[in-house]
Write an enzyme that holds these catalytic residues in place. Structure first.
Site, PDB file in Angstrom:
ATOM      1  N   GLY A   1      12.731   7.415 -14.063  1.00  0.00           N
ATOM      2  CA  GLY A   1      13.183   6.137 -14.351  1.00  0.00           C
ATOM      3  C   GLY A   1      14.742   6.237 -14.251  1.00  0.00           C
ATOM      4  O   GLY A   1      15.353   6.955 -13.456  1.00  0.00           O
TER       5      GLY A   1
ATOM      6  N   GLY B   1       0.919  -1.225  -0.133  1.00  0.00           N
ATOM      7  CA  GLY B   1      -0.094   0.057   0.058  1.00  0.00           C
ATOM      8  C   GLY B   1       0.773   1.420  -0.004  1.00  0.00           C
ATOM      9  O   GLY B   1       1.807   1.195   0.771  1.00  0.00           O
ATOM     10  N   LYS B   2       0.605   2.227  -0.878  1.00  0.00           N
ATOM     11  CA  LYS B   2       1.441   3.376  -1.010  1.00  0.00           C
ATOM     12  C   LYS B   2       1.707   4.079   0.065  1.00  0.00           C
ATOM     13  O   LYS B   2       2.754   4.629   0.585  1.00  0.00           O
ATOM     14  CB  LYS B   2       0.953   4.163  -2.243  1.00  0.00           C
ATOM     15  CG  LYS B   2       0.997   3.405  -3.334  1.00  0.00           C
ATOM     16  CD  LYS B   2       0.532   4.436  -4.774  1.00  0.00           C
ATOM     17  CE  LYS B   2       0.307   3.579  -5.939  1.00  0.00           C
ATOM     18  NZ  LYS B   2       1.158   2.730  -6.399  1.00  0.00           N
TER      19      LYS B   2
ATOM     20  N   ASN C   1       3.613   1.925   2.880  1.00  0.00           N
ATOM     21  CA  ASN C   1       5.030   1.703   2.226  1.00  0.00           C
ATOM     22  C   ASN C   1       6.030   2.882   2.624  1.00  0.00           C
ATOM     23  O   ASN C   1       6.957   2.822   3.145  1.00  0.00           O
ATOM     24  CB  ASN C   1       5.122   1.562   0.780  1.00  0.00           C
ATOM     25  CG  ASN C   1       4.488   0.344   0.124  1.00  0.00           C
ATOM     26  OD1 ASN C   1       4.266  -0.603   1.147  1.00  0.00           O
ATOM     27  ND2 ASN C   1       4.375   0.090  -1.126  1.00  0.00           N
TER      28      ASN C   1
ATOM     29  N   GLU D   1      -4.679   6.614  -3.208  1.00  0.00           N
ATOM     30  CA  GLU D   1      -5.594   5.267  -2.983  1.00  0.00           C
ATOM     31  C   GLU D   1      -6.483   5.389  -1.945  1.00  0.00           C
ATOM     32  O   GLU D   1      -7.077   4.515  -1.641  1.00  0.00           O
ATOM     33  CB  GLU D   1      -4.337   4.128  -2.707  1.00  0.00           C
ATOM     34  CG  GLU D   1      -3.369   3.786  -3.925  1.00  0.00           C
ATOM     35  CD  GLU D   1      -2.722   2.649  -3.587  1.00  0.00           C
ATOM     36  OE1 GLU D   1      -2.488   1.786  -4.737  1.00  0.00           O
ATOM     37  OE2 GLU D   1      -2.176   2.325  -2.406  1.00  0.00           O
TER      38      GLU D   1
ATOM     39  N   GLY E   1       8.972   3.954  -5.784  1.00  0.00           N
ATOM     40  CA  GLY E   1       8.441   5.249  -5.867  1.00  0.00           C
ATOM     41  C   GLY E   1       8.092   5.690  -4.507  1.00  0.00           C
ATOM     42  O   GLY E   1       8.182   6.755  -3.992  1.00  0.00           O
ATOM     43  N   ASP E   2       7.403   4.825  -3.638  1.00  0.00           N
ATOM     44  CA  ASP E   2       7.074   5.132  -2.413  1.00  0.00           C
ATOM     45  C   ASP E   2       8.194   5.224  -1.401  1.00  0.00           C
ATOM     46  O   ASP E   2       8.113   6.252  -0.661  1.00  0.00           O
ATOM     47  CB  ASP E   2       6.158   3.817  -1.644  1.00  0.00           C
ATOM     48  CG  ASP E   2       4.984   3.550  -2.542  1.00  0.00           C
ATOM     49  OD1 ASP E   2       4.502   4.404  -3.285  1.00  0.00           O
ATOM     50  OD2 ASP E   2       4.730   2.373  -2.636  1.00  0.00           O
TER      51      ASP E   2
HETATM   52  O1  RIB Z   1       3.594   1.434  -4.875  1.00  0.00           O
HETATM   53  C1  RIB Z   1       3.567   0.267  -4.568  1.00  0.00           C
HETATM   54  C2  RIB Z   1       2.018  -0.400  -3.853  1.00  0.00           C
HETATM   55  O2  RIB Z   1       1.077   0.181  -4.891  1.00  0.00           O
HETATM   56  C3  RIB Z   1       2.149  -1.486  -3.662  1.00  0.00           C
HETATM   57  O3  RIB Z   1       2.630  -2.054  -2.531  1.00  0.00           O
HETATM   58  C4  RIB Z   1       0.635  -2.001  -3.650  1.00  0.00           C
HETATM   59  O4  RIB Z   1      -0.132  -2.080  -2.600  1.00  0.00           O
HETATM   60  C5  RIB Z   1       0.065  -0.635  -4.476  1.00  0.00           C
HETATM   61  O5  RIB Z   1      -0.535   0.199  -3.438  1.00  0.00           O
END
Ligand code: RIB
Length: 306
Positions: free
Chosen positions: A227, A48-49, A52, A148, A256-257
């Site tokens: 990138g 999950g962003k 993470n 999200e 990216g997170d």
């Molecule tokens: O950015 C990566 C994340 O995107 C993943 O961990 C997934 O859960 C989605 O949210």
């Protein structure tokens, strides 16, 4: 109690966002429409962003809190355990209302992925939840968010920023943004695809043009990630380039997170934008050399070794 007495700005970073369990399958080739492919055994990772970002910052040494919602289920407990193991303050993680968010992820041999998210409890993180945790927002030097969770929840977050507080947004998955949100971003962090959606069309051949066009929409600063080409940083002082760090990628999930979290934390510690972005690029580079999202994030000592 006055907000400053309540928490006394004790968090280097508050992340407002999503928490998903990642169901990951390695594939030789990501499937096209109507296609079935066979893949590896299933791997289950915390992801999950938002979650993470919180783990990435905490692992680097930031005092971090997470405002999110998970289901009252086994996946929700797995996500909470991962946050606590990294040292994230989970007082702002709400439980219940819907099943925990799930991300279905395929990863190919080059490390690239495709992701489908079922938001579940993330979709129930409401503006009212933010108002109820406004003390957390006021107690944080930097607040970071992604998309999200509902857009109105992110918009409510910026209304509670303290004077001098900083807001960082990675609009992923992207959608058009209201002016109030754009103006709060310092920086807005986008890749090419996200830039195109925010700009409402192709930004032109030159990424520097996208950066300037995005800046004209109102953010105080912009970071465009490119990138392998590194990143661009743009503010009233001009546009600069941040070089990439060359590594062999095995899984780009969550990189990216990690980049966003590292950038936000360094900015809160007083680093200039270009310096914070260069550090974040090193953090992201380490993350792509390991599998999974949260499992791949480095400590500060591991970043120094790059
Ligand atoms: O950015 C990566 C994340 O995107 C993943 O961990 C997934 O859960 C989605 O949210």
């Amino acid at each position: 109690m006055a907000p400053t007495e309540e928490y006394d700005r004790e968090y280097g970073l508050l992340v407002v966002g999503s928490a998903n369990v990642d169901l990951v399958v390695g594939v030789e080739r990501r499937p096209g429409a109507g296609e079935t492919v066979l893949g590896s055994d299933l791997a289950v990772h915390p992801g999950g962003k938002g979650a993470n970002q919180a783990v990435a910052a905490a692992r680097l040494g930031a005092r971090t809190a997470l405002l999110a919602r998970v289901g009252d289920d086994a996946y929700g407990r797995l996500l909470l355990d991962s946050q606590r193991a990294a040292g994230v303050d989970t007082a702002g993680v709400l439980v219940g209302g819907a099943p925990t968010g799930v991300a279905l992820i395929t990863v190919d041999p080059s490390g690239d992925n495709s992701i489908v998210v079922s938001p579940g409890a993330n979709g129930r993180l409401t503006p009212e939840d933010v108002r109820a945790s406004a003390g957390l927002v006021r107690a944080s030097r930097v607040v970071s968010a992604q998309l999200e969770v509902p857009l109105e929840t992110v918009a409510e977050t910026v209304r509670h920023l303290p004077p001098g507080g900083r807001f960082v947004l990675n609009p992923s998955p992207p959608r058009p943004l209201p002016r109030e949100l754009l103006r709060a971003c310092d920086p807005l962090i986008v890749n090419e695809h996200e830039a195109e959606v925010i700009l409402g069309g192709p930004g032109g051949a030159d990424p520097e043009e996208w950066a300037r066009a995005l800046l004209a929409l109102g953010p105080r600063s912009v970071v465009v990630t490119l990138g392998a080409e590194g990143a661009l940083v743009a503010s009233g002082e001009g546009v600069g380039r941040v070089p990439s760090v060359k590594v062999d990628a095995v899984d780009t999930t969550g990189a990216g997170d990690a980049f966003t979290a590292a950038l936000a934390w360094r900015l809160g510690a007083g680093a200039p934008l270009a310096e914070a972005a260069a550090y974040a690029a090193r953090v992201g580079a380490v993350a792509v050399t390991r599998r999974g999202a949260q499992d791949s994030f480095p400590t500060a000592a591991e970043v120094e070794a790059v």
